[in-house]
Design a protein around this motif. Structure first.
Motif, mmCIF file in Angstrom:
data_model
loop_
_atom_site.group_PDB
_atom_site.id
_atom_site.type_symbol
_atom_site.label_atom_id
_atom_site.label_comp_id
_atom_site.label_asym_id
_atom_site.label_seq_id
_atom_site.Cartn_x
_atom_site.Cartn_y
_atom_site.Cartn_z
ATOM 1 N N ALA A 1 -7.090 3.196 4.155
ATOM 2 C CA ALA A 1 -6.939 1.765 4.430
ATOM 3 C C ALA A 1 -5.560 1.247 4.009
ATOM 4 O O ALA A 1 -5.005 0.342 4.631
ATOM 5 C CB ALA A 1 -8.034 0.977 3.703
ATOM 6 N N ILE A 2 -4.994 1.833 2.972
ATOM 7 C CA ILE A 2 -3.664 1.412 2.515
ATOM 8 C C ILE A 2 -2.596 1.838 3.509
ATOM 9 O O ILE A 2 -1.649 1.110 3.798
ATOM 10 C CB ILE A 2 -3.356 1.989 1.117
ATOM 11 C CG1 ILE A 2 -4.292 1.369 0.080
ATOM 12 C CG2 ILE A 2 -1.901 1.732 0.726
ATOM 13 C CD1 ILE A 2 -4.182 2.005 -1.299
ATOM 14 N N SER A 3 -2.747 3.033 4.061
ATOM 15 C CA SER A 3 -1.779 3.603 4.994
ATOM 16 C C SER A 3 -0.453 3.828 4.276
ATOM 17 O O SER A 3 -0.373 3.766 3.054
ATOM 18 C CB SER A 3 -1.608 2.717 6.225
ATOM 19 O OG SER A 3 -0.846 3.382 7.207
ATOM 20 N N ASP A 4 0.608 4.098 5.030
ATOM 21 C CA ASP A 4 1.876 4.458 4.400
ATOM 22 C C ASP A 4 2.828 3.300 4.182
ATOM 23 O O ASP A 4 3.922 3.469 3.664
ATOM 24 C CB ASP A 4 2.586 5.552 5.216
ATOM 25 C CG ASP A 4 2.337 6.939 4.640
ATOM 26 O OD1 ASP A 4 1.931 7.026 3.482
ATOM 27 O OD2 ASP A 4 2.547 7.919 5.370
ATOM 28 N N SER A 5 2.446 2.123 4.594
ATOM 29 C CA SER A 5 3.293 0.961 4.333
ATOM 30 C C SER A 5 2.674 0.134 3.212
ATOM 31 O O SER A 5 1.503 0.299 2.882
ATOM 32 C CB SER A 5 3.423 0.103 5.593
ATOM 33 O OG SER A 5 2.147 -0.322 6.035
ATOM 34 N N LYS A 6 3.464 -0.757 2.627
ATOM 35 C CA LYS A 6 2.941 -1.625 1.572
ATOM 36 C C LYS A 6 1.830 -2.497 2.149
ATOM 37 O O LYS A 6 2.007 -3.121 3.197
ATOM 38 C CB LYS A 6 4.069 -2.485 1.018
ATOM 39 C CG LYS A 6 3.680 -3.313 -0.186
ATOM 40 C CD LYS A 6 4.886 -3.905 -0.875
ATOM 41 C CE LYS A 6 5.589 -4.903 0.011
ATOM 42 N NZ LYS A 6 6.695 -5.587 -0.702
ATOM 43 N N ALA A 7 0.678 -2.503 1.501
ATOM 44 C CA ALA A 7 -0.487 -3.206 2.041
ATOM 45 C C ALA A 7 -0.952 -4.317 1.114
ATOM 46 O O ALA A 7 -0.920 -4.175 -0.109
ATOM 47 C CB ALA A 7 -1.629 -2.216 2.273
ATOM 48 N N LYS A 8 -1.384 -5.421 1.700
ATOM 49 C CA LYS A 8 -1.962 -6.507 0.914
ATOM 50 C C LYS A 8 -3.360 -6.098 0.466
ATOM 51 O O LYS A 8 -4.139 -5.541 1.260
ATOM 52 C CB LYS A 8 -2.044 -7.792 1.751
ATOM 53 C CG LYS A 8 -0.708 -8.447 2.028
ATOM 54 C CD LYS A 8 -0.870 -9.754 2.779
ATOM 55 C CE LYS A 8 -1.495 -10.826 1.883
ATOM 56 N NZ LYS A 8 -1.494 -12.157 2.533
ATOM 57 N N VAL A 9 -3.664 -6.350 -0.772
ATOM 58 C CA VAL A 9 -4.975 -6.002 -1.314
ATOM 59 C C VAL A 9 -6.081 -6.684 -0.506
ATOM 60 O O VAL A 9 -7.115 -6.074 -0.207
ATOM 61 C CB VAL A 9 -5.067 -6.380 -2.805
ATOM 62 C CG1 VAL A 9 -6.509 -6.261 -3.303
ATOM 63 C CG2 VAL A 9 -4.141 -5.508 -3.640
ATOM 64 N N SER A 10 -5.865 -7.939 -0.137
ATOM 65 C CA SER A 10 -6.878 -8.674 0.629
ATOM 66 C C SER A 10 -7.146 -8.009 1.975
ATOM 67 O O SER A 10 -8.296 -7.972 2.436
ATOM 68 C CB SER A 10 -6.436 -10.124 0.846
ATOM 69 O OG SER A 10 -5.178 -10.176 1.503
ATOM 70 N N ASP A 11 -6.098 -7.457 2.612
ATOM 71 C CA ASP A 11 -6.270 -6.769 3.899
ATOM 72 C C ASP A 11 -7.039 -5.468 3.721
ATOM 73 O O ASP A 11 -7.878 -5.113 4.559
ATOM 74 C CB ASP A 11 -4.906 -6.482 4.542
ATOM 75 C CG ASP A 11 -4.200 -7.748 5.006
ATOM 76 O OD1 ASP A 11 -4.890 -8.780 5.172
ATOM 77 O OD2 ASP A 11 -2.970 -7.699 5.199
ATOM 78 N N VAL A 12 -6.738 -4.755 2.640
ATOM 79 C CA VAL A 12 -7.439 -3.496 2.362
ATOM 80 C C VAL A 12 -8.921 -3.765 2.119
ATOM 81 O O VAL A 12 -9.793 -3.063 2.649
ATOM 82 C CB VAL A 12 -6.815 -2.768 1.148
ATOM 83 C CG1 VAL A 12 -7.643 -1.532 0.775
ATOM 84 C CG2 VAL A 12 -5.371 -2.380 1.437
ATOM 85 N N CYS A 13 -9.214 -4.789 1.331
ATOM 86 C CA CYS A 13 -10.608 -5.156 1.049
ATOM 87 C C CYS A 13 -11.338 -5.533 2.340
ATOM 88 O O CYS A 13 -12.511 -5.180 2.533
ATOM 89 C CB CYS A 13 -10.665 -6.311 0.064
ATOM 90 S SG CYS A 13 -10.144 -5.878 -1.619
ATOM 91 N N LYS A 14 -10.642 -6.239 3.205
ATOM 92 C CA LYS A 14 -11.244 -6.663 4.474
ATOM 93 C C LYS A 14 -11.558 -5.457 5.344
ATOM 94 O O LYS A 14 -12.631 -5.364 5.952
ATOM 95 C CB LYS A 14 -10.290 -7.612 5.201
ATOM 96 C CG LYS A 14 -10.890 -8.275 6.431
ATOM 97 C CD LYS A 14 -9.925 -9.301 7.013
ATOM 98 C CE LYS A 14 -10.537 -9.984 8.240
ATOM 99 N NZ LYS A 14 -9.597 -10.979 8.830
ATOM 100 N N LYS A 15 -10.635 -4.503 5.409
ATOM 101 C CA LYS A 15 -10.841 -3.281 6.194
ATOM 102 C C LYS A 15 -12.062 -2.508 5.702
ATOM 103 O O LYS A 15 -12.821 -1.932 6.483
ATOM 104 C CB LYS A 15 -9.620 -2.367 6.091
ATOM 105 C CG LYS A 15 -8.461 -2.719 6.993
ATOM 106 C CD LYS A 15 -7.371 -1.655 6.828
ATOM 107 C CE LYS A 15 -6.122 -2.011 7.591
ATOM 108 N NZ LYS A 15 -5.051 -0.987 7.376
ATOM 109 N N LEU A 16 -12.234 -2.487 4.383
ATOM 110 C CA LEU A 16 -13.299 -1.687 3.767
ATOM 111 C C LEU A 16 -14.579 -2.476 3.527
ATOM 112 O O LEU A 16 -15.555 -1.915 3.020
ATOM 113 C CB LEU A 16 -12.797 -1.113 2.442
ATOM 114 C CG LEU A 16 -11.606 -0.154 2.519
ATOM 115 C CD1 LEU A 16 -11.094 0.172 1.117
ATOM 116 C CD2 LEU A 16 -11.998 1.132 3.240
#
Length: 346
Positions: free
Chosen positions: A288-303
């Motif tokens: 979910a994080i992938s190789d670019s800098k990810a927002k925690v809120s976006d990661v939580c939403k994906k998961l």
């Protein structure tokens, strides 16, 4: 005959081209050489391929060059006390008057002879007798153990090391290990002294230093060298792997094809093993994080995960050295191209 490749894929071997960790080396050497020593043990923790062994080797070589130091390298898969006794005897032979006249040690390391008579001595008595003699000569002993593992072997050795400290012997311990193994050792009730032991968590190498090394070796312009350095993300094994491949293939393959080989090498040598050590949910977070800098809120939403639940996995992946969180509300994978390569794993 072509120029020899200055990069290496052999774990633990000091390559011809490397980025030195001067601050880390100086910090540990100064800790051991201070009077009195700030600590007589030090732990180096890091993910596979982060350069733990190379740093430990550099420290050992630095101290071995000093006339008052003896360096003893132990094998974590062997009986550590037996290994220590045997190697301490071998390392001490260059000093006169360390052994009593007629001293000889059996190959097995379990006994010794004195004036031609066989006598039974255990490893502990041999170790302490030599350390006592070395102390009188103001000699210090550095013990190195690479990739330590918790267990009875380590408990027995650590217990004897603590006794040596109580007897004020000049003995020092430097160990490397993965986060999970260092954590297990520090949390072992029998090894509580290691909880107070300074610990160095290896961070990525300097991209500036990597770029300068690449520019020197490959004779490329500054911008190209910076581009290559960014591909490695400062990961020590990636620095060596990309350098190794580019050195061998830059005349015959495009950069894109070299990067494909780079991915294969990371997969074969390191990433597959790292992936196997992750839980199913850890893997989902990495993807979910992938190789670019990810927002925690976006990661939580994906998961479909709450922030409090995510914080547990975040902490675990931070401790393992897989992610970093330098900016509040964001996370980023430390390892280069880990998400792309992991996308092929089940």
């Amino acid at each position: 005959m072509g120029k020899e490749n200055p990069f290496t894929l052999t774990f633990g071997k000091e390559p011809n081209e490397c980025v030195a960790r001067h601050d880390s080396l100086d910090s540990i050497v100064n800790t051991f050489e201070s009077a009195p020593p700030v600590s007589q043990a030090y732990l180096i923790e890091g993910i596979r391929g982060s350069g733990k062994t190379v740093l430990m080797t550099s420290i050992a070589k630095t101290l071995a060059k000093k006339k008052d130091w003896i360096v003893v390298d132990l094998n974590s898969t062997q009986d550590l006390l037996t290994d220590f006794a045997m190697r301490l005897v071998d390392a001490s032979r260059s000093f006169s008057d360390i052994f009593k006249k007629g001293f000889s040690m059996s190959v097995a390391g379990f006994g010794f002879g004195l004036n031609g008579e066989a006598q039974t001595r255990d490893n502990v008595s041999i170790i302490e007798e030599i350390l006592e003699s070395l102390k009188k000569k103001n000699k210090k002993v550095l013990i190195t153990i690479d990739e330590v593992m918790n267990g009875e072997n380590m408990r027995h050795f650590a217990s004897e090391f603590q006794i040596c400290l109580r007897k004020d012997y000049s003995v020092f311990l430097l160990m490397t290990g993965l986060y999970e193994n260092i954590s297990a050792i520090q949390n072992d009730p029998a090894l509580t002294f290691l909880l107070r032991t300074p610990k160095l968590n290896l961070e990525p190498l300097s991209l500036m230093q990597i770029a300068k090394q690449y520019q020197h070796v490959f004779d490329v312009d500054t911008e190209t060298a910076k581009k290559f350095a960014k591909i490695t993300k400062g990961y020590a094994f990636a620095f060596q792997a990309f350098g190794f491949l580019y050195f061998d293939y830059h005349d015959s393959l495009s950069l894109e094809k070299i990067i494909l080989k780079f991915d294969e090498m990371l997969d074969d040598f390191v990433y597959k093993k790292i992936w196997e050590g992750l839980s199913a949910q850890d893997r989902n977070v990495v993807r979910a994080i992938s190789d670019s800098k990810a927002k925690v809120s976006d990661v939580c939403k994906k998961l479909n995960m709450t922030s409090s639940t995510f914080s547990k996995y975040r902490e675990r992946l931070l401790n393992r050295g897989l992610i970093m969180a330098k900016e509040h509300g964001y996370v980023e994978l430390i390892l280069p191209r880990f998400a792309e390569i992991a996308s092929y794993y089940e």
